[in-house]
Design an enzyme around this catalytic site. Sequence first.
Site, short mmCIF file in Angstrom:
data_model
loop_
_atom_site.label_atom_id
_atom_site.label_comp_id
_atom_site.label_asym_id
_atom_site.label_seq_id
_atom_site.Cartn_x
_atom_site.Cartn_y
_atom_site.Cartn_z
N SER A 49 13.92 -83.35 40.76
CA SER A 49 12.32 -83.13 40.42
C SER A 49 11.96 -83.29 41.79
O SER A 49 12.17 -84.41 42.67
CB SER A 49 11.82 -83.89 39.56
N ASP A 81 13.84 -78.83 40.16
CA ASP A 81 13.11 -78.96 38.84
C ASP A 81 11.70 -78.74 39.06
O ASP A 81 11.18 -79.75 39.75
CB ASP A 81 13.51 -80.15 37.91
N HIS A 82 10.77 -78.14 38.38
CA HIS A 82 9.42 -78.21 38.49
C HIS A 82 8.85 -78.14 39.57
O HIS A 82 8.26 -79.04 40.03
CB HIS A 82 8.92 -79.14 37.42
N HIS A 189 8.44 -82.42 26.90
CA HIS A 189 9.17 -83.48 27.83
C HIS A 189 8.66 -84.77 27.23
O HIS A 189 7.73 -85.18 26.41
CB HIS A 189 8.59 -83.40 29.14
N HIS A 220 13.35 -76.33 28.25
CA HIS A 220 12.85 -77.74 28.71
C HIS A 220 12.84 -78.47 27.65
O HIS A 220 12.62 -78.03 26.41
CB HIS A 220 11.63 -77.40 29.41
N GLY A 221 12.81 -80.00 28.02
CA GLY A 221 12.36 -80.93 26.95
C GLY A 221 13.10 -80.82 25.92
O GLY A 221 12.69 -80.68 24.55
N SER A 223 16.08 -82.59 25.12
CA SER A 223 16.79 -84.08 24.79
C SER A 223 16.66 -84.25 23.23
O SER A 223 15.62 -83.88 22.42
CB SER A 223 16.05 -85.27 25.53
N ARG A 270 18.07 -91.07 30.54
CA ARG A 270 17.30 -92.11 30.82
C ARG A 270 17.58 -93.28 29.91
O ARG A 270 17.47 -94.59 30.25
CB ARG A 270 15.90 -91.64 30.96
N ARG A 291 25.85 -104.30 40.56
CA ARG A 291 26.86 -103.18 40.39
C ARG A 291 27.37 -103.41 38.85
O ARG A 291 27.43 -102.27 38.15
CB ARG A 291 28.14 -103.32 41.18
ZN LIG Z 1 11.00 -79.52 32.23
#
Ligand SMILES: [Zn+2]
Length: 318
Positions: A49, A81-82, A189, A220-221, A223, A270, A291
């Site tokens: 993005s 993206d966008h 989103h 999009h959006g 998930s 995320r 790590r």
């Molecule tokens: Zn999007």
Amino acid sequence: MLVSMKTLLQSALKKKYAVPALNVNNMELVQAVFSSANNAKSPVIVQVSPSALEYSDKLIPAMVLEESKRFPKVKFALHLDHGRSFEECKKAISLGFSSVMMDASINYSKKDSHGNHPARKFSDNVRLTKKVAAIAHRKGVSVEGEVGALGGIEDSAKSRVHLADPFEAKEFAEKTGVDALAIAIGTSHGAYKFKSTPKLAFNVLRETRKLVPRIPLVLHGASSVPKPIVQKARKYGLNIGANAKGVPMSQVKKAISLGVCKINIDTDARIAFAAGFLEKAKQDKGSVDLRKYLGAGRSAVEKVYLDKMRAFGSKGKL
Ligand SMILES: [Zn+2]
């Protein structure tokens, strides 16, 4: 192997599957994308993005291109993206992106009294997207456009939902020459997409598919915000509501059967990353070897990516 997004999506359109479009903004996500795609033998769209570019300067796309050398069999597109302006798209092309989204459906430079970016006039959306397509296509770079407006927040993509009009979608595709078209069908989103059981506007999708049969459609959006991942993240201290809700996989699969060929996934990765990271941090009290935590986040994200590749039907399509 870096390819244009058009190449990936035209194959997906013919064989009726969807390519996962995964947002990356750190090294571990870049590694997770390529190792998952390699394991699943799946094509993949690696998305960055504008705000991830701002966060890392040129480092994230450079990392994507470098990591891809270790997995020469993985066909991937590097996609902006966008993209919020002609200049942002132009910059991405100069950095080696093989695909850009010009999101001129909303005006990112303005905000209304609710703090939302206002929708752009259809004619302005056409004009700006066409301008990007002209420079992109000369370099073999693919272009995604958007009609209608999605809800929620994805980085700075904040707008009010309004569904796409299939006739506008047709006119838009013809006038701009885009290679992929994002249409708003009620997705949103972020992690709080719906208050109750979500119902995507499949009629809009069906109508658009009829009118625009040769252009791959984009969701999009999308998930799913799986409950077990949300619960794990909450257990280890992430302040995410138990009511976080996404698009059920059954509805995502239905969208694929109706012609969606690119599905954007950011939120699920995320949440999984945060859950994996926090769990490890809790178990490994006192260790300051970052790590360990980042690696645990990476493993959690790999599982999410593999699940998507399986569910979207892109597994085994290299
Ligand atoms: Zn999007």
